[in-house]
Each structure stands twice: as structure tokens, then as C-alpha cells.
Design a protein around this motif. Structure first.
Motif, mmCIF file in Angstrom:
data_model
loop_
_atom_site.group_PDB
_atom_site.id
_atom_site.type_symbol
_atom_site.label_atom_id
_atom_site.label_comp_id
_atom_site.label_asym_id
_atom_site.label_seq_id
_atom_site.Cartn_x
_atom_site.Cartn_y
_atom_site.Cartn_z
ATOM 1 N N SER A 43 0.815 -1.220 0.000
ATOM 2 C CA SER A 43 0.000 0.000 0.000
ATOM 3 C C SER A 43 0.839 1.255 0.000
ATOM 4 O O SER A 43 0.487 2.230 0.633
ATOM 5 C CB SER A 43 -0.932 0.046 1.223
ATOM 6 O OG SER A 43 -1.931 -0.899 1.076
ATOM 7 N N HIS A 82 -4.220 -6.307 -2.080
ATOM 8 C CA HIS A 82 -3.562 -5.044 -1.741
ATOM 9 C C HIS A 82 -2.911 -4.414 -2.947
ATOM 10 O O HIS A 82 -2.802 -3.196 -3.037
ATOM 11 C CB HIS A 82 -2.500 -5.274 -0.666
ATOM 12 C CG HIS A 82 -3.045 -5.230 0.708
ATOM 13 N ND1 HIS A 82 -3.115 -4.078 1.442
ATOM 14 C CD2 HIS A 82 -3.582 -6.193 1.466
ATOM 15 C CE1 HIS A 82 -3.650 -4.340 2.612
ATOM 16 N NE2 HIS A 82 -3.940 -5.614 2.663
ATOM 17 N N ARG A 89 -5.092 -2.028 -4.804
ATOM 18 C CA ARG A 89 -5.683 -0.906 -4.083
ATOM 19 C C ARG A 89 -4.879 0.349 -4.309
ATOM 20 O O ARG A 89 -3.704 0.299 -4.671
ATOM 21 C CB ARG A 89 -5.675 -1.175 -2.582
ATOM 22 C CG ARG A 89 -6.579 -2.251 -2.185
ATOM 23 C CD ARG A 89 -6.604 -2.377 -0.691
ATOM 24 N NE ARG A 89 -6.873 -3.759 -0.377
ATOM 25 C CZ ARG A 89 -7.105 -4.199 0.839
ATOM 26 N NH1 ARG A 89 -7.069 -3.358 1.837
ATOM 27 N NH2 ARG A 89 -7.344 -5.464 1.032
#
Lengths: 399, 185, 172
Positions: free
Chosen positions: A60, B29, B32
Motif C-alpha cells: 500500500s 492489496h 488498491r
């Protein structure tokens, strides 16, 4: 093909009456240099960059994106920085061996590229023992690592070197066994020969040929991961445990060599897997392609490189997913789990080839369906996780 | 013996299924949006604009409404404000010759902006004061000597009026602890 | 003049590597240097195998000798503490008798090589050997093949037994 090219050049007289052997020598060295400098080093460098971006997106965050557009020059910047660093050799280290180790490791890695087939005509030497040659040349890397571990005159380097050697040597056995499982089916060790016996569609690939080769694919994958010192098996260079393992004392260009070899080895591993199990450079025979060798070879080369690179990205993905295994877990995985399963695969495939020499079509199609459904189930789980977290999606790799 | 056998296979199955699940999680993930904020040049809004009104950033002086009372210089605990205000004998006006704030010394406590009668010395949301030279840490607000401000009952100068209004509002909402708005602190 | 062939050049290069490294193995004081010189010797030998068109033997030489046996030798050297302190010279005979014996053996070897009836074969195109070797192992030479694997199995089991026994003695 290289030989024909060189023969034609000699016949035209463009080489000015050079003796035939010298022409061959220069031709082979030239082709090798082209592959090494034009492809291998660049792919190793680009892989470092792609790994950092892929890893970051899985965590992320955005990876390096400032040097050059989207950061694609980051690997060049890192390489130049490492080349310009001071090369410190510890006072008590064995300097001759210290300097030798990176070369042994690099030689072991680069010589493997001689037999890697990029397309039906683009291979430096289609050796009759292609796959055996690649496996044996990558075992030179172990010797280099041990030399590095000893020459650094450092407890952690020594332990790192020994662990690395133990790991690589142990995992060579299930890897070789699983590779030879495929050889049982093809009857030839030549890389081009193995690819030519597969087809363009997944049902023709060796991974789906029988349940034994299906399991064998995963065994080969895991064993080759361990051979390449990749997480989850990267104890030899465990950053958090052994300082930096066997490369603790290395800095500058020598460090660059070791890491070039590690990233590039990812590509060799992937190339081996793609050749043996995933159909290599096979493309569907579109009518236009067969006529023009240039387009045919180009398509095949692109297919091969894309498939191998997908394998490389999968390995990066695994690195971002799994924790490191302990050294005793590593050894028990190899000797207690992978090796017996590899043996069972070997015998199973031998029986399979005996009963169905041409391949059992029903099994191939059933396994393709199984593989396909695994992929579908995988994306179903991905969607489940995305829904559960309620996060915002983006498919663009750009920042 | 059978127990060991079962354990063997259940180990393998567990490894395969957990790795599969783990890779599904990491792949989810991967697609994202990253949560990284690329400070400072790729932000949606400037950080300075997102700061609260009462943020005590680098000090600034509006010389148009400075009365030369030296209340801020006296209040500063570190003596980072240096003011040179003299009554000019000829014009009978208070002239400000020097108003230097050393922002390297300043501790951004706000004790100087409280006693200011007009709110000319105030904090701004600016916080990026890092520079390569030590001289740039000394903010000199007086370029050439100017006359100090004389407060009037009703300010009618159109240039000064908005500045005075801003200063007085600043004092009301920030510098004055009780506050005309009635909120404390 | 016959056409220039790279064959002798490569042969002498490989031979120089092999013999030079072998000298290194024998004459170096440092045992680790000996091991590395051994690596070069084995690689040189692999090169010589390639020149003899024994491709399979060459590749297996690298795989097994360099990638397996040499690695285990290096393991032993790395894990032995203070291995540099061992003095590797045997003073039992002295130099003159050893040179005498060396000279005699050398002379008889060279004499044997020169006077032997070598079966000189024409250098032809190299043919792939692996199929022939595989066939021979499983048809004509299957008994030696199986016996060799039994010997290896016995060695493995013996190693395990030896190491277990030592541990038991230490404990008890």
C-alpha cells in the motif's frame, strides 16, 4: 542459426579470409556479449526497479517514482552510485579470494544464458543437454558464495556462506528430480526440443500433462526459489538476522555483482520453469506468421519474455507475502517433504509415460480445467478480501 | 504411525492453502490505491491551507498597522524581536527604523501576538522556513523607515482598513484568551 | 599450410589451466587456496572433456565435482577451527629420496605414454553422447550401475550411523 549466419558471412568474403574457427569464436563471443550486455544486465537492473514498485504496491505504498518518468531510471542511478562507492576490503580479509568471489558467482550466472531459448531461432547454442547444462552452471554460484563467506573473515559472513551452500546444495536435489520428471516425458534434454513438444495452449503445456507434473511444477518452483536464495528461503542474506549474510563486507561494485546475480537468477529460474512447464515460446500458428521469420521470432521472443517476467513478478509477490523460514525448517522442508514427493512424482510420471506414451488427453483437459478453476477461485478470494476491506481500487501502476 | 502420516499430509495441505490465501490477500492489496501522501509537491491541497486557523507558524508583521508600542519586544521570552522605534524630532511622528525577528530563535509561543494592540504581529500557517544560509533566518520587516500607525476611532483609509480588520479579528479569536467570541483558550 | 584451427589453442589453454591449478593445489601453503585451485583444475578438466566430445561427462563433472564435492570440501574447511594452523609438510623422508622417486615414476610414465600402442582415431564431428551413455547404463552395464548405487547407499547409511554413534558417545 548462428552457424549458418557465420557461414554465409565467410562465403561472401566479408570477413576477409579469416580462418573459419576464429570467425566462429568471434561470432559466439559476439552473440554472447550481445545477450549479456543487451539483455541480461539490463533485465537484472530493471528487475530491481520492478521489484521495488511491485513490493511497494503490495504494501500500500508507492515505490521509487522520482528518478526519471515514473522512476524507471532508478536502477541506473543505484548502479552508478554503487559503482562510485569506495570499495573497502577489510584489513584481515583474504583480498585475493575476496576479489575472486564476485567473479565466480557472475560466471556461474551468465554462462547459464547460453542455453536459454528466447525463440525458435534465438538461442546462442541449442545444446543437446541444455537443461542439465543450466542446472550445473548455476551450481557454480554456490562455490562463489562460500568463497565470499570465507574471504570476508567475519563470523556472520562465514555462517551465511555455509547456510547458503547447505541450502542450495540440498535444494538442487528435488529441483533436479522434478526437472528430470519432465525429461521423462520429452526424452530429450535440449531446451528447444522440450519446447517444441509443447503447444501454444495451456492444455498442451507440460504443467497440465499429468497430475504428477502438476505437482512437479510446484516442487520445481519451490526448489528453484530456494536455489536462488529468495524469500521465503533467503536466510543467507537475511537482512534482519545475519547483518547481510555473506555480503556483509562487500561494498561498491562487488556488491553490485552479487545482487545483479541474485535478481538475474530470478529470470533464469523463471526461464527454466517457462521452458519446462509453461510452453516456452510457443505461439498459435496465425497464417501470416509462418511466412515471415522475423515476425515469427519476434512474437515468440515476446511471448517467452512476457511469460518469464510473469514468473519473476510472481516470485516478487511471494517475497512480499511470506515470512522467512528458519534454517531447520528449511532443511526439513527439503529433505522430509520435497524430496519424497519429488521421488513419487518421478515414479508416477515414469508409469504415466509407460501407459500413455502420447499423453492422456482427458487428464490434460481435466487438469487444465482444474488450473483454470484454481485461478477463478483465487480471484474470488481476492474480491472477497477487497469487499471486506472496502478499499479504493486503482489498476493504474502509476502513482 | 497413522497419526504421523495424517500430520504429514495435513502439513502439506495447510502450507498450500495458507500460501494461496496469503497470496490472494497480497494481490488484493496490489490493486488498491496506495495510501502514500507524496509530500510536498504532489499533494491535492497545500499543507499550509489545511492547518487550523490558530496554528502558530512563522511570525509576520503588518507594518501598516504597527503602532511602535514595543509590547511584543518586551513580551518575547527569548528576545528574538528587535525593534528600533524613535520619535522623529522634525515630523513629530514615531518612525520605525528596524523590526527584525530572528525565526531561528523564535519558539512560536505566541506571547508576542497577544499584547499587540492592533494584531500587526501575527502567526502565519507557514512552517517551511528551512534554508541554506543563516542570514535568511533573520526576517527584516522594515525595508525603509516608515511611520508608525496612529490608531483612530474609525479607520477610513481604504488600504489600511482591511489589514486592521484582519488584525483585530486575529486578536479576538486567538490572542485574547477570553475572546470576544466567548470561547476560552 | 592447413587451415588454422582453434583446437590446439583451446587445448593448450585448458591444459594450462588444469595443470597450473593442479600445481597450485599441491604447492600452496594456504589450504583454502588449494581448494580454489582445485575448482579451477576441475573446471579445466571439464573443458578437456568437452574437447573430447564427451559433453555429458563434462556437464556432470561441473555439476557433481564442482557443485557437490568441492562444496563439501569447502564446508569441511570452513567448519574446521584453526585450520590455518596445521603445518602440511611430512618430514619423514626428506627431499633427495623424494626427488629420486619422483624422477623414476615420471620417467616410467613418460616412457609408457610414448611407447604405448594408442588407438588414434580421426577427429570427427562431435555426436551427442547422452543417449548412448543412457542406453549403455541400462543394457550393457546395468550390473556395475546398480552395484555403484548400492555402494553409494552403503556410504550414506554409514555416514548417518557414524555421526549418530558419535553423538551417543558424547551424551552417554
Amino acid at each position: 542459426m548462428l552457424q549458418q549466419f557465420l557461414d554465409s558471412l565467410i562465403a561472401d568474403g566479408t570477413l576477409g579470409g579469416m580462418p573459419r574457427d576464429v570467425a566462429y569464436l568471434i561470432g559466439m563471443l559476439g552473440a554472447g556479449a550481445l545477450v549479456v550486455f543487451g539483455f541480461v544486465l539490463n533485465i537484472s537492473g530493471v528487475t530491481t526497479f520492478v521489484e521495488r514498485r511491485v513490493w511497494a504496491r503490495i504494501q500500500s505504498r508507492i515505490g521509487p517514482n522520482r528518478v526519471g518518468p515514473q522512476g524507471i531510471l532508478q536502477w541506473l542511478a543505484d548502479g552508478i552510485k554503487l559503482l562510485m562507492k569506495e570499495e573497502a576490503i577489510p584489513f584481515a580479509a583474504d583480498s585475493a579470494l575476496f576479489k575472486l568471489a564476485p567473479f565466480v558467482v557472475t560466471v556461474g550466472f551468465i554462462t547459464a544464458f547460453v542455453a536459454v531459448p528466447f525463440s525458435s531461432a534465438l538461442v546462442i547454442a541449442d545444446l543437446n543437454l541444455g537443461i542439465l547444462y543450466i542446472t550445473s552452471m548455476t551450481s557454480l554460484v554456490v562455490v562463489g558464495i562460500m568463497i565470499a563467506g570465507w574471504a570476508s573473515n567475519n563470523k556472520w559472513s562465514l555462517i551465511g556462506g555455509i547456510r547458503a551452500a547447505a541450502q542450495i546444495v540440498s535444494y538442487e536435489i528435488p529441483a533436479a528430480l522434478s526437472i528430470f520428471t519432465v525429461i521423462l516425458i520429452t526424452g530429450t534434454l535440449s531446451m528447444q526440443g522440450i519446447i517444441q513438444q509443447q503447444g501454444w495452449g495451456p492444455w498442451d503445456w507440460f504443467i497440465f500433462h499429468s497430475p504428477f507434473t502438476f505437482v512437479g511444477f510446484f516442487i520445481t518452483f519451490v526448489s528453484l526459489l530456494a536455489e536462488g536464495n529468495r524469500t521465503p528461503f533467503d536466510l543467507p542474506e537475511a537482512e534482519s538476522e545475519l547483518v547481510a549474510g555473506f555480503v556483509t563486507e562487500y561494498s561498491g561494485a562487488r556488491y553490485l555483482f552479487f545482487f545483479l546475480v541474485e535478481w538475474g537468477n530470478l529470470y533464469v529460474i523463471s526461464a527454466i520453469l517457462v521452458t519446462l512447464f509453461l510452453g516456452g515460446w510457443q505461439v498459435p500458428m496465425i497464417p501470416g506468421l509462418a511466412e515471415s521469420p522475423f515476425w515469427l521470432n519476434l512474437t515468440q521472443a515476446v511471448t517467452f519474455i512476457v511469460k518469464s517476467y510473469a514468473g519473476v513478478i510472481t516470485m516478487m509477490w511471494i517475497r512480499a507475502t511470506l515470512p522467512r523460514v528458519r534454517v531447520d525448517q528449511l532443511m526439513s522442508t527439503c529433505w522430509k517433504y520435497l524430496l519424497p514427493i519429488a521421488f513419487v512424482n518421478f515414479m508416477g510420471t515414469a508409469l504415466w509415460v509407460l501407459i500413455w506414451p502420447e499423453g492422456f488427453r482427458f487428464a490434460e483437459l481435466a487438469l487444465t480445467l482444474l488450473g483454470f478453476s484454481m485461478v477463478v477461485y483465487f480471484f474470488y478470494r481476492v474480491v472477497f478480501h477487497l469487499r471486506r476491506s472496502g478499499a479504493e481500487l486503482t489498476f493504474s501502476p502509476l502513482s | 504411525m497413522v497419526g504421523g502420516f495424517n500430520a504429514y499430509f495435513s502439513n502439506i495441505f495447510e502450507v498450500a492453502s495458507t500460501v494461496f490465501e496469503g497470496m490472494a490477500v497480497t494481490f488484493s492489496h496490489f490493486v488498491r490505491k496506495p495510501t502514500t501522501i507524496q509530500y510536498p509537491d504532489r499533494m491535492a491541497i497545500r499543507v499550509q491551507d489545511t492547518l487550523p486557523y490558530r496554528y502558530r507558524g512563522i511570525l509576520e508583521v503588518d507594518l501598516e498597522i504597527c503602532t511602535g508600542c514595543l509590547a511584543c519586544e518586551r513580551a518575547c521570552p527569548i528576545d528574538c524581536i528587535v525593534i528600533d522605534a524613535k520619535k522623529d524630532k522634525s515630523t513629530k511622528k514615531m518612525m520605525l527604523n528596524r523590526f527584525d525577528i530572528d525565526i531561528a530563535k523564535c519558539m512560536y509561543c505566541g506571547l508576542c501576538s497577544e499584547p499587540c494592540p492592533t494584531g500587526s504581529i501575527h502567526h502565519t500557517p507557514e512552517f517551511e522556513g528551512a534554508d541554506f544560509s543563516l542570514e535568511s533566518m533573520m526576517r527584516r520587516f522594515v525595508k525603509q523607515p516608515v511611520a508608525a500607525y496612529k490608531p483612530k476611532k474609525v479607520e477610513d483609509d481604504p488600504e489600511v482598513a482591511p489589514i486592521l480588520e484582519r488584525g483585530m479579528r486575529y486578536l479576538d479569536e486567538f490572542a485574547d484568551p477570553a475572546g470576544k467570541t466567548g470561547t476560552d483558550s | 599450410m592447413t587451415e588454422f584451427s582453434m583446437f590446439p589453442v583451446v587445448f593448450y589453454l585448458m591444459a594450462a589451466i588444469t595443470v597450473g591449478s593442479a600445481f597450485g593445489v599441491a604447492f600452496t601453503n594456504n589450504i583454502f587456496y588449494s581448494a580454489i585451485a582445485l575448482m579451477f583444475t576441475l573446471l579445466g578438466a571439464a573443458g578437456l572433456y568437452v574437447m573430447l566430445a564427451a559433453d555429458f561427462v563434462a556437464v556432470v563433472q561441473v555439476f557433481v565435482y564442482v557443485g557437490g564435492i568441492l562444496v563439501l570440501t569447502l564446508f569441511a574447511i570452513n567448519l574446521t577451527s584453526r585450520i590455518g594452523d596445521v603445518s602440511v609438510s611430512n618430514r619423514s623422508l626428506g627431499r633427495f629420496p623424494s626427488f629420486l622417486v619422483l624422477g623414476l615414476i615420471g620417467y616410467s610414465m613418460v616412457r609408457a605414454i610414448r611407447t604405448a600402442a594408442w588407438n588414434v582415431v580421426e577427429v570427427g564431428d562431435p555426436v551427442p553422447t547422452i543417449e548412448a551413455i543412457g542406453d549403455a547404463f541400462l543394457t550393457q552395464y546395468i550390473l556395475p550401475f546398480e552395484l555403484a548405487s548400492l555402494v553409494l547407499l552403503a556410504a550414506l547409511v554409514g555416514a548417518v550411523v557414524l555421526s549418530r554413534k558419535e553423538l551417543k558417545e558424547v551424551r552417554g
